[in-house]
Design a protein around this motif. Structure first.
Motif, PDB file in Angstrom:
ATOM      1  N   LYS A 298      17.736  33.488  22.710  1.00  0.00           N
ATOM      2  CA  LYS A 298      18.095  34.688  23.466  1.00  0.00           C
ATOM      3  C   LYS A 298      17.892  35.954  22.633  1.00  0.00           C
ATOM      4  O   LYS A 298      17.411  36.976  23.137  1.00  0.00           O
ATOM      5  N   LEU A 299      18.245  35.869  21.354  1.00  0.00           N
ATOM      6  CA  LEU A 299      18.091  37.028  20.475  1.00  0.00           C
ATOM      7  C   LEU A 299      16.618  37.397  20.319  1.00  0.00           C
ATOM      8  O   LEU A 299      16.248  38.572  20.468  1.00  0.00           O
ATOM      9  N   ILE A 300      15.771  36.402  20.004  1.00  0.00           N
ATOM     10  CA  ILE A 300      14.352  36.675  19.788  1.00  0.00           C
ATOM     11  C   ILE A 300      13.699  37.225  21.048  1.00  0.00           C
ATOM     12  O   ILE A 300      12.933  38.200  21.005  1.00  0.00           O
ATOM     13  N   MET A 301      14.016  36.646  22.204  1.00  0.00           N
ATOM     14  CA  MET A 301      13.406  37.105  23.454  1.00  0.00           C
ATOM     15  C   MET A 301      13.899  38.488  23.857  1.00  0.00           C
ATOM     16  O   MET A 301      13.201  39.234  24.551  1.00  0.00           O
ATOM     17  N   GLY A 302      15.087  38.826  23.403  1.00  0.00           N
ATOM     18  CA  GLY A 302      15.627  40.146  23.729  1.00  0.00           C
ATOM     19  C   GLY A 302      15.153  41.236  22.791  1.00  0.00           C
ATOM     20  O   GLY A 302      15.373  42.421  23.054  1.00  0.00           O
TER      21      GLY A 302
END
Length: 397
Positions: A344-348
């Motif tokens: 979620k962090l990387i995609m955000g």
């Protein structure tokens, strides 16, 4: 009519009419044994093989005849004595009529012939034209690379596996080396860093060791990054990064040094060490591809954890910027909380992300996969890249 027939018969041998460099390239794609045998075809073909720019010697131990451990099997299941095989290598090298540009020696044996291999490398060390050297030998003990090896000053690509490496104090390293791969190479961190420092043009570095033997601290990471100022591809497999602080996730969010030229980052890790992983990523401002490979004991380690105190990485790494990241891949994914938060962090934080691919571990059930997809659809942070292609794959047997 007879004249036409003869002309037609002569034109059938089209390979012999090809330029010599083209014939040599064709021979390099053949097993070395077959390439040498072309010398009996005709007088013209007698010495073509002696000018091949690439030599590959690849043999395996005969698993069906373990009693005769001095026997090896060549491609085509031809059995030959290992000592005769080594003598054949010497014979081939002595008959060479042109420089060797690439040399590969891949051997699995149970007979100790290290002194013979030393002599082969000594002979090769007299040829500064070798640009690529691949060496892999599985035997009783780790083979120690001899000092004569460091005379190969023309090397641009080096691939060593299952051997011991001791860098001489007075040696200047390989000033032309661009690609380096160490797989299960016995070398201390201090010696590795000193060797890398003496390879100023290095653009690609792969380091793979047993998970328990690749323990890096924050200080080690800083030293490693300093040794790789121009690196574009960095692959560290089975990596264990040790926090220096007293508590978990105490490593700083960013190292005091970065890798500005890094484009591809591949890490083999256990996500119990998520903070150091993010620290490495955060120190690579221009990375375009990230691949994370879960270590073999990741499932066992995570099964022992309760995950009651997960770090709030969304807040801790709110300043993370992956403005150039185009591809994310995670293999052996177990669907644990830390892994999901990482995705979620990387995609955000990746506005130009085009591909995100997750390969599931076999322990992940179909129900868990559905739950994971729902969780990603209701991300607390919106996807920075609306055009990203997200795929989940199961391991194919």
């Amino acid at each position: 009519m007879k004249g036409k027939g003869k002309s037609k018969g002569k034109s059938r041998d089209r390979i012999s009419t090809l330029p010599q460099d083209t014939i040599e390239k064709i021979l390099t794609h053949m097993p070395i044994r077959d390439a040498v045998r072309t010398s009996i075809l005709s007088r013209k073909w007698r010495y073509y093989w002696t000018s091949m720019p690439k030599l590959v010697f690849d043999v395996n131990v005969n698993r069906d005849a373990m009693v005769t451990s001095s026997m090896v099997v060549l491609s085509g299941d031809e059995e030959v004595d290992i000592y005769k095989f080594v003598n054949a290598i010497f014979h081939i090298l002595l008959l060479r009529r042109a420089p060797i540009l690439e040399f590969s020696f891949l051997l699995v044996i149970e007979t100790e012939i290290y002194s013979e291999i030393d002599q082969i490398i000594l002979h090769l060390s007299k040829d500064n034209n070798i640009k690529k050297f691949v060496f892999k030998i599985l035997g009783i003990d780790n083979y120690l690379i001899p000092r004569s090896f460091f005379s190969l000053q023309g090397l641009e690509h080096l691939d060593l596996s299952y051997c011991s490496f001791q860098f001489p104090l007075m040696n200047k390293g390989f000033s032309r080396l661009k690609s380096l791969r160490f797989c299960e190479v016995d070398i201390t961190h201090t010696m590795l860093f000193r060797f890398l420092t003496n390879c100023p043009l290095l653009e690609e570095f792969t380091w793979a060791r047993d998970y328990r033997n690749t323990v890096l601290t924050e200080c080690d990471l800083v030293k490693l990054f300093k040794c790789l100022p121009l690196v574009q591809v960095l692959k560290i497999h089975k990596l264990y990064i040790k926090d220096l602080g007293a508590g978990s996730y105490s490593m700083p969010h960013k190292l005091p040094i970065s890798l500005p030229h890094l484009r591809i980052l591949v890490l083999g890790v256990c996500f119990l060490e998520l903070s150091p992983v993010l620290c490495v990523i955060n120190s690579s401002p221009n990375v375009e591809k990230i691949k994370v490979e879960m270590c073999w004991d990741h499932y066992r380690q995570c099964s022992l954890q309760t995950f009651n105190n997960l770090p709030d990485i969304q807040e801790d790494y709110s300043g993370l910027n992956l403005d150039h990241l185009k591809e994310l891949e995670i293999t052996n994914f177990h669907n644990h909380g830390l892994e999901m938060e990482f995705v979620k962090l990387i995609m955000g934080k990746s506005p130009v992300l085009k591909k995100a691919r997750i390969k599931l571990n076999s322990h992940v059930s179909v129900d868990e996969e559905v739950k994971m997809l729902r969780g990603l659809l209701h991300m607390p942070l919106p996807r920075a890249s609306p055009a990203v292609s997200f795929t989940i794959e199961r391991r194919k047997y």
